[in-house]
Design an enzyme around this catalytic site. Structure first.
Site, PDB file in Angstrom:
ATOM      1  N   SER A 289       0.829  -1.198   0.000  1.00 35.39           N
ATOM      2  CA  SER A 289       0.000   0.000   0.000  1.00 35.39           C
ATOM      3  C   SER A 289       0.871   1.260   0.000  1.00 35.39           C
ATOM      4  O   SER A 289       1.669   1.449  -0.914  1.00 35.39           O
ATOM      5  CB  SER A 289      -0.955  -0.051   1.199  1.00 35.39           C
ATOM      6  OG  SER A 289      -1.924   0.964   1.110  1.00 35.39           O
ATOM      7  N   ASP A 335      -9.394  -4.644  -5.437  1.00 34.24           N
ATOM      8  CA  ASP A 335      -8.837  -3.643  -4.528  1.00 34.24           C
ATOM      9  C   ASP A 335      -9.585  -2.311  -4.680  1.00 34.24           C
ATOM     10  O   ASP A 335      -9.500  -1.667  -5.728  1.00 34.24           O
ATOM     11  CB  ASP A 335      -7.350  -3.456  -4.845  1.00 34.24           C
ATOM     12  CG  ASP A 335      -6.624  -2.610  -3.814  1.00 34.24           C
ATOM     13  OD1 ASP A 335      -7.294  -1.895  -3.048  1.00 34.24           O
ATOM     14  OD2 ASP A 335      -5.385  -2.679  -3.776  1.00 34.24           O
ATOM     15  N   HIS A 365      -7.625  -5.285  -1.132  1.00 39.15           N
ATOM     16  CA  HIS A 365      -6.399  -4.535  -0.860  1.00 39.15           C
ATOM     17  C   HIS A 365      -5.440  -5.266   0.079  1.00 39.15           C
ATOM     18  O   HIS A 365      -4.230  -5.021   0.063  1.00 39.15           O
ATOM     19  CB  HIS A 365      -6.768  -3.174  -0.265  1.00 39.15           C
ATOM     20  CG  HIS A 365      -5.613  -2.249  -0.084  1.00 39.15           C
ATOM     21  ND1 HIS A 365      -4.831  -1.801  -1.135  1.00 39.15           N
ATOM     22  CD2 HIS A 365      -5.082  -1.672   1.036  1.00 39.15           C
ATOM     23  CE1 HIS A 365      -3.885  -0.999  -0.693  1.00 39.15           C
ATOM     24  NE2 HIS A 365      -4.017  -0.895   0.628  1.00 39.15           N
TER      25      HIS A 365
END
Length: 424
Positions: A289, A335, A365
């Site tokens: 991320s 995601d 995600h």
């Protein structure tokens, strides 16, 4: 973990594969010069010592007196096969110089010579052998002396190929939770520039590439805890990092990756700790991320990082077209935070000078994090990618870029999208 980052509606960007991406020179083997003893013909001032040219810090430099000729010599400690030399010049560069090797530090053999250098960053593919390597500069490019941020020598000691002691990889061994080497952990006692660090390393003798792991927004070391022992057991020294604060942005995470890499190398060069002597000077990074965005920032800004694996990466409005290091984007099909079409795909398309791999898998995600996704496959791909690019171990290439990859690439239940710049 609750995802706190939200994004606007997916733009639905489609992927345009670059069919003729320029390929960089083949990866060097090991960085042999970092932290090694150096001698020089002169030093301009105490703040610019010869050792600064091999300390792995692009902010420190060696500079000479203002006269010709000048030289700087690094002692590799044993006879080595030299395949590449990288010169990172400050403004005071050499217009004419020779790269030379020697077995005894007295009799020299020239393996590269030029009279038309323009400075900057010069990557020289060479072929030579010796324990000592020096740059012998004979004509200055400015009125000042000679000044190098870094003098980097790559190759293999005694001609030993990378990966010695690591058995030939197989699908079964790469998909197992641990590789062939026994590992141990070490908590960094005083993290510098980042929040916390746990090092997982091979207990066997030898020196290995270093890898920094960086979590995502609101994440901790637990985010990528699954990956550290997998990498370490295949011949890497891995520092799993906790951030200064849980909300640090991607640029801050990139700086913390750099800080963790610097401290990891320093620990490898310092006596009295369990990873002393275990770092060969080569660095890579993986992150999730915002940590994946941090990996991209580190690749963009810190030349010591030679390969990266950003997973489900997020970074608002960056420009990574200048990244030239091998990069593996691992993204998740469902995601809602950092879909590949919004981030990884545009970055991939813009990086025309890099070797690249893009794999999109099922999941949201969190799919690259500990406890989510297919860790057997993800681990196999990441270990193979770092082994190929940080250790130049071509035995791992077929799992990403050959017949061994096809069972994964063509499995629509496993892979939604697979794009690469093969062959590499």
């Amino acid at each position: 973990m609750t995802v706190l980052v939200t994004l606007a509606t997916t733009l639905g960007l489609t992927l345009t594969l670059l069919t003729a991406a320029a390929r960089p020179a083949a990866a060097a083997v090991d960085l042999l010069s970092q932290g090694r003893p150096v001698t020089t013909s002169s030093t301009e001032m105490p703040s610019t010592p010869a050792s600064a040219a091999v300390d792995g810090d692009s902010r420190t430099r060696w500079s000479s007196s203002f006269s010709d000729p000048q030289w700087l010599t690094v002692d590799l400690g044993a006879t080595a096969t030299i395949s590449q030399v990288v010169l990172r010049w400050e403004a005071a560069y050499a217009r004419a110089f020779r790269i030379q090797t020697s077995d005894n530090g007295t009799t020299w053999t020239t393996i590269h010579s030029t009279t038309t250098s323009t400075g900057g960053v010069q990557t020289l593919d060479v072929d030579g052998q010796g324990r000592y390597v020096r740059i012998h500069a004979t004509q200055r490019g400015t009125a000042y002396g000679y000044s190098l941020w870094e003098f980097q020598v790559y190759g293999s000691l005694d001609g030993i190929p990378p990966g010695t002691g690591i058995p030939d990889p197989t699908t079964a061994s790469l998909e197992a939770a641990n590789g062939p080497l026994t590992t141990a952990t070490y908590a960094v006692p005083s993290p510098s520039g980042y929040g916390s660090g746990t090092v997982t390393y091979p207990t066997a003798s030898g020196s290995y590439p270093g890898v920094v792991l960086m979590p995502g927004y609101q994440g901790t070391q637990q985010n990528l805890e699954w990956l550290a022992p997998r990498l370490a057991s295949w011949g890497f020294v891995v520092i799993n990092v906790g951030t200064n604060t849980l909300t640090d942005d991607p640029e801050s995470r990139g700086r913390q990756i750099t800080a963790a890499g610097t401290q990891l190398l320093a620990l490898g060069n310092a006596p009295g700790n369990p990873i002393s002597g275990k770092l060969n000077g080569t660095l890579g990074a993986a992150g999730h991320s915002m940590g994946g965005g941090g990996v991209m920032a580190a690749l963009r800004d810190d030349p010591r990082f030679r390969a990266g694996v950003p997973t489900a990466p997020y970074h608002r409005d960056p420009n990574f077209s200048g990244v030239t290091d091998p990069t593996f984007f691992l993204t998740c099909q469902s995601d809602p935070v950092a879909h590949g079409n919004d981030y990884a795909v545009p970055w991939y398309n813009s990086m025309s000078q890099a070797e690249k791999l893009y794999i999109e898998v099922p999941g949201d995600h969190l799919c690259p994090m500990t406890g989510y996704g297919n860790k057997a496959k993800q681990g196999k791909w990441i270990v193979s990618f770092f082994s190929h690019w940080l250790r130049a171990d071509t035995r791992f290439g077929p799992f990403l870029c050959g017949s061994q990859r096809d069972a994964d690439k063509n499995n629509t239940d496993l892979v939604i999208r697979w794009i690469d710049t093969c062959p590499f």
